[in-house]
Design a protein around this motif. Sequence first.
Motif, PDB file in Angstrom:
ATOM      1  N   GLU A  26     -10.572   0.873   8.913  1.00 40.89           N
ATOM      2  CA  GLU A  26     -11.123   2.120   9.452  1.00 40.89           C
ATOM      3  C   GLU A  26     -10.624   3.331   8.666  1.00 40.89           C
ATOM      4  O   GLU A  26     -11.394   4.274   8.424  1.00 40.89           O
ATOM      5  CB  GLU A  26     -10.758   2.227  10.929  1.00 40.89           C
ATOM      6  CG  GLU A  26     -11.486   1.209  11.783  1.00 40.89           C
ATOM      7  CD  GLU A  26     -10.659   0.685  12.946  1.00 40.89           C
ATOM      8  OE1 GLU A  26     -11.135  -0.225  13.628  1.00 40.89           O
ATOM      9  OE2 GLU A  26      -9.534   1.186  13.146  1.00 40.89           O
ATOM     10  N   TRP A  27      -9.362   3.304   8.243  1.00 37.83           N
ATOM     11  CA  TRP A  27      -8.873   4.379   7.380  1.00 37.83           C
ATOM     12  C   TRP A  27      -9.610   4.361   6.044  1.00 37.83           C
ATOM     13  O   TRP A  27      -9.883   5.431   5.459  1.00 37.83           O
ATOM     14  CB  TRP A  27      -7.375   4.237   7.134  1.00 37.83           C
ATOM     15  CG  TRP A  27      -6.515   4.714   8.257  1.00 37.83           C
ATOM     16  CD1 TRP A  27      -5.649   3.965   9.009  1.00 37.83           C
ATOM     17  CD2 TRP A  27      -6.426   6.052   8.769  1.00 37.83           C
ATOM     18  NE1 TRP A  27      -5.032   4.754   9.963  1.00 37.83           N
ATOM     19  CE2 TRP A  27      -5.487   6.041   9.837  1.00 37.83           C
ATOM     20  CE3 TRP A  27      -7.048   7.254   8.429  1.00 37.83           C
ATOM     21  CZ2 TRP A  27      -5.161   7.190  10.556  1.00 37.83           C
ATOM     22  CZ3 TRP A  27      -6.721   8.405   9.152  1.00 37.83           C
ATOM     23  CH2 TRP A  27      -5.796   8.358  10.196  1.00 37.83           C
TER      24      TRP A  27
ATOM     25  N   SER B 286      -6.479  -0.547   8.874  1.00 36.96           N
ATOM     26  CA  SER B 286      -6.634  -0.200   7.451  1.00 36.96           C
ATOM     27  C   SER B 286      -8.100  -0.091   7.053  1.00 36.96           C
ATOM     28  O   SER B 286      -8.476   0.786   6.264  1.00 36.96           O
ATOM     29  CB  SER B 286      -5.929  -1.249   6.587  1.00 36.96           C
ATOM     30  OG  SER B 286      -6.432  -2.557   6.864  1.00 36.96           O
TER      31      SER B 286
END
Length: 424
Positions: free
Chosen positions: A387-388, A385
Motif C-alpha cells: 500500500e505504501w 508495504s
Amino acid sequence: MRIRLALSLAWASLWHRRRVLALVTLTLTLSVTLLLGVQYLRTEVRQSFTNTISGTDLIVGARSGQLNLLLYTVFHIGDATNNIRWSTYQGLTDDARIDWVVPLSLGDSYRGHRVVGTDRGFVEHFRYGRDEALSLSQGAWFADVFDVVLGADVARRHQHALGDDLILSHGGGRTSFSNHKDTPFTVTGILAPTGTPVDQAVYISLEGMEAMHIGWESGVAIPGRTVTPEQARQRDLTPSSITAALVGIERKVMTFQVQRQINEFRDEPLSAVLPGVALSALWRIMGQFERALLGITGFVVVTSLIGLIAVLLTLQAQRRREIAILRATGASPSLVAALHVIECITLAVIACLLALALSAGGLALISPWLLQTHGIQIDLRPLASAEWLILASVPTTAALVGLIPALQAWRQSRHHGLSHGTDG
C-alpha cells in the motif's frame, strides 16, 4: 538555495491558481482513495477469509466439490448434496489417527440465519484467526435438548437476550412458511464476536435437531404426529445422519493418509477436503475479480493524472508573462521547467495525504456494516508495504507526466522576452 527557491516559487504559483487546481486535486484525491481503498480491502478480505477457520485438518461430507463443501460448512452458503450416515461419523470418532471430530447438521434456519446442529466439541475444538478459540460473552453452552446458543451478530441484530424463546424454521432460506412452533428453543448463551460466519449462525444440539423434526416428512409437519418438548425428551434422539464433520488430526503427517482413505471409502461416497487448500482455491476465483477491480481503479488514477496534464497545458498560455519575468530575473530554462514538475509532485502528495484521511474515515464507517452484514472484520492498521508502494507510485507517476508541460515550458522559456506574447 536553488531547491528552496524552486519550492517557494512552485507553491506561490499553485496558490495563485488554487481554484482551478483544487478541482484537479479533488479528482486525483478521490482516485487515489479508491485505489488505496481497493488494495486495503482486498488485503483485509483475504486475511478475513484465511482467518475463517484454523486448526481443522479436514472437512468431511457427502461426495461433492471442495468449494461446495467448504461453502456450506464454513461460510453457510449453499446446501449439501447429501448427508452422511451416523455410523460413518462414529467410524471417524473411533479412528485412532483422528484426535477429535465435530459433527455438523444443517438444513434449518432462523430469520435467514443458518441453524447448526452440533455438540460441545464445536466450542472446544473450533478455531479461527490465529488459533483463537470460541468463547461465550453471556450464558453457557447448551445442555438441554431445547437450548440454543446465538452467534454475536444474530443476538445483536434481533436484540435477543438470555431466556428468550425462539421458533426455528424448516429449510435454509430467508423466508420460510414451515416453522417448528411445537418445539421452541430457549437462548442459554451468546458467543463473543469473531468476525467470521460463526457470528451469523444459531447453534443447537444434535438431539435438538432431531427432536424438532419428529413428525415431519418432506419438510411438512404431519398433523397428530408432532410432539411436545416433554414428549421429545422421552424419545431416542440419536441422529440417523449428519451433514458434515470437522476433523482434527494430532499427527499432521497422517492427514493425507486419512484424507485418501475417506475419499476412497466404499460404504458411501464421501469427500474430505483440506480447509486451507479449499480457501486458496476460493480466493483464486475471487482474486481474478479483485485484481480486475484494482486494475480498473489504477486506470482511474492515470486518467486523473492525464487530466492534470491537460489543465497545466491549458494554463501554460496564461503563464507566458510569468515565464518571461522569471527569465529576466535570471531563472534558467531548467528552473522554469522544474517548477512544473514540482507542482505536479506537490499536487500528487497533497492528494495522497487527503486520500489517507478519507480512506481511514471511510473504513471506520463501513467496517461495522461489513461485520454485521457479511461477517467480514476490517480493522484499521498501519499500511502494508504494498500500500505504501501504491501511494509512492502516485507522486512518481505525477513527476513523469509533469515532464510534458515541463518540456513545453523549457522550450518557451528559451525564447520569451519581457513583452507579453512576443518571442525574443
